[in-house]
Design a protein around this motif. Structure first.
Motif, PDB file in Angstrom:
ATOM      1  N   MET A 134     -19.937  67.138  66.431  1.00 21.37           N
ATOM      2  CA  MET A 134     -20.149  68.152  65.401  1.00 21.37           C
ATOM      3  C   MET A 134     -18.953  69.104  65.324  1.00 21.37           C
ATOM      4  O   MET A 134     -18.443  69.394  64.242  1.00 21.37           O
ATOM      5  CB  MET A 134     -21.423  68.935  65.684  1.00 21.37           C
ATOM      6  CG  MET A 134     -21.744  69.944  64.598  1.00 21.37           C
ATOM      7  SD  MET A 134     -23.215  70.897  64.921  1.00 21.37           S
ATOM      8  CE  MET A 134     -22.652  71.933  66.244  1.00 21.37           C
ATOM      9  N   VAL A 135     -18.478  69.580  66.473  1.00 24.38           N
ATOM     10  CA  VAL A 135     -17.326  70.482  66.489  1.00 24.38           C
ATOM     11  C   VAL A 135     -16.091  69.771  65.962  1.00 24.38           C
ATOM     12  O   VAL A 135     -15.331  70.317  65.159  1.00 24.38           O
ATOM     13  CB  VAL A 135     -17.096  71.039  67.908  1.00 24.38           C
ATOM     14  CG1 VAL A 135     -15.771  71.768  68.005  1.00 24.38           C
ATOM     15  CG2 VAL A 135     -18.242  71.947  68.317  1.00 24.38           C
ATOM     16  N   PHE A 136     -15.891  68.530  66.386  1.00 22.55           N
ATOM     17  CA  PHE A 136     -14.748  67.748  65.927  1.00 22.55           C
ATOM     18  C   PHE A 136     -14.811  67.542  64.417  1.00 22.55           C
ATOM     19  O   PHE A 136     -13.809  67.691  63.708  1.00 22.55           O
ATOM     20  CB  PHE A 136     -14.696  66.395  66.644  1.00 22.55           C
ATOM     21  CG  PHE A 136     -13.574  65.526  66.190  1.00 22.55           C
ATOM     22  CD1 PHE A 136     -12.272  65.770  66.626  1.00 22.55           C
ATOM     23  CD2 PHE A 136     -13.797  64.478  65.322  1.00 22.55           C
ATOM     24  CE1 PHE A 136     -11.223  64.968  66.202  1.00 22.55           C
ATOM     25  CE2 PHE A 136     -12.753  63.668  64.897  1.00 22.55           C
ATOM     26  CZ  PHE A 136     -11.469  63.918  65.330  1.00 22.55           C
ATOM     27  N   GLY A 137     -15.983  67.217  63.896  1.00 21.97           N
ATOM     28  CA  GLY A 137     -16.141  66.991  62.462  1.00 21.97           C
ATOM     29  C   GLY A 137     -15.880  68.246  61.656  1.00 21.97           C
ATOM     30  O   GLY A 137     -15.240  68.203  60.605  1.00 21.97           O
ATOM     31  N   LEU A 138     -16.360  69.385  62.138  1.00 17.25           N
ATOM     32  CA  LEU A 138     -16.129  70.638  61.425  1.00 17.25           C
ATOM     33  C   LEU A 138     -14.649  71.002  61.398  1.00 17.25           C
ATOM     34  O   LEU A 138     -14.120  71.430  60.371  1.00 17.25           O
ATOM     35  CB  LEU A 138     -16.949  71.764  62.062  1.00 17.25           C
ATOM     36  CG  LEU A 138     -18.455  71.690  61.821  1.00 17.25           C
ATOM     37  CD1 LEU A 138     -19.164  72.764  62.628  1.00 17.25           C
ATOM     38  CD2 LEU A 138     -18.778  71.829  60.351  1.00 17.25           C
ATOM     39  N   ARG A 139     -13.980  70.835  62.524  1.00 13.25           N
ATOM     40  CA  ARG A 139     -12.534  71.126  62.569  1.00 13.25           C
ATOM     41  C   ARG A 139     -11.766  70.165  61.659  1.00 13.25           C
ATOM     42  O   ARG A 139     -10.810  70.562  60.996  1.00 13.25           O
ATOM     43  CB  ARG A 139     -12.011  71.016  64.002  1.00 13.25           C
ATOM     44  CG  ARG A 139     -12.578  72.037  64.954  1.00 13.25           C
ATOM     45  CD  ARG A 139     -12.048  73.405  64.685  1.00 13.25           C
ATOM     46  NE  ARG A 139     -10.624  73.418  64.981  1.00 13.25           N
ATOM     47  CZ  ARG A 139      -9.807  74.386  64.659  1.00 13.25           C
ATOM     48  NH1 ARG A 139     -10.257  75.431  64.022  1.00 13.25           N
ATOM     49  NH2 ARG A 139      -8.551  74.316  64.955  1.00 13.25           N
ATOM     50  N   TYR A 140     -12.166  68.897  61.628  1.00 15.55           N
ATOM     51  CA  TYR A 140     -11.511  67.901  60.786  1.00 15.55           C
ATOM     52  C   TYR A 140     -11.667  68.264  59.305  1.00 15.55           C
ATOM     53  O   TYR A 140     -10.697  68.228  58.540  1.00 15.55           O
ATOM     54  CB  TYR A 140     -12.108  66.519  61.063  1.00 15.55           C
ATOM     55  CG  TYR A 140     -11.576  65.436  60.174  1.00 15.55           C
ATOM     56  CD1 TYR A 140     -10.300  64.925  60.367  1.00 15.55           C
ATOM     57  CD2 TYR A 140     -12.343  64.921  59.133  1.00 15.55           C
ATOM     58  CE1 TYR A 140      -9.795  63.930  59.546  1.00 15.55           C
ATOM     59  CE2 TYR A 140     -11.859  63.936  58.303  1.00 15.55           C
ATOM     60  CZ  TYR A 140     -10.582  63.448  58.519  1.00 15.55           C
ATOM     61  OH  TYR A 140     -10.094  62.466  57.695  1.00 15.55           O
ATOM     62  N   LEU A 141     -12.886  68.633  58.907  1.00 20.24           N
ATOM     63  CA  LEU A 141     -13.110  68.989  57.502  1.00 20.24           C
ATOM     64  C   LEU A 141     -12.392  70.281  57.126  1.00 20.24           C
ATOM     65  O   LEU A 141     -11.883  70.414  56.009  1.00 20.24           O
ATOM     66  CB  LEU A 141     -14.610  69.107  57.238  1.00 20.24           C
ATOM     67  CG  LEU A 141     -15.382  67.792  57.277  1.00 20.24           C
ATOM     68  CD1 LEU A 141     -16.871  68.048  57.129  1.00 20.24           C
ATOM     69  CD2 LEU A 141     -14.887  66.846  56.203  1.00 20.24           C
TER      70      LEU A 141
END
Length: 123
Positions: free
Chosen positions: A17-24
């Motif tokens: 979730m953290v990785f996805g938010l940073r990616y977006l």
């Protein structure tokens, strides 16, 4: 096996979730740069009335829970066990509703006082 699987999946889910938010967020910033916009000038709108609303809602819910506990311990002693959740849920929603109404009234008063000061400064 199941006892160790749950913490692993929760940790993995949180990381993804953290990785996805940073990616977006990075993709959004890159799109802004491509369009010639400055990503540093984007400001997040914070609404102090929102914090007031949530604070008063949680105070109302907490008061409703406390009142439900007191009522079920001392007033509704002879009540059957199946009706107890109804008292808790009812008082939670009543307390939350009072909190939201209080928030609305305070916000409305602030808006009216701002309009009055604005009108006085114009004249």
């Amino acid at each position: 096996m199941e006892g160790i699987l749950v913490p692993i999946l929760i940790s993995l889910g949180a990381f993804l979730m953290v990785f996805g938010l940073r990616y977006l967020e990075n993709k959004e910033r890159m799109a802004m740069i491509e369009r010639g916009m400055d990503p540093g000038t984007r400001k997040k709108n914070t609404n102090p009335a929102g914090a007031l609303k949530w604070g008063l809602l949680f105070i109302g819910v907490g008061t409703g829970l406390l009142l439900a506990l007191i009522l079920t311990q001392y007033v509704f002693v002879n009540m059957d066990e199946e009706a107890m959740p109804a008292v808790y849920f009812g008082l939670i929603f009543i307390g939350g509703g009072f909190g939201l109404i209080t928030s609305y009234n305070r916000t409305k008063k602030e808006i009216q006082s701002e309009k009055q000061t604005e009108q006085q400064s114009v004249y």
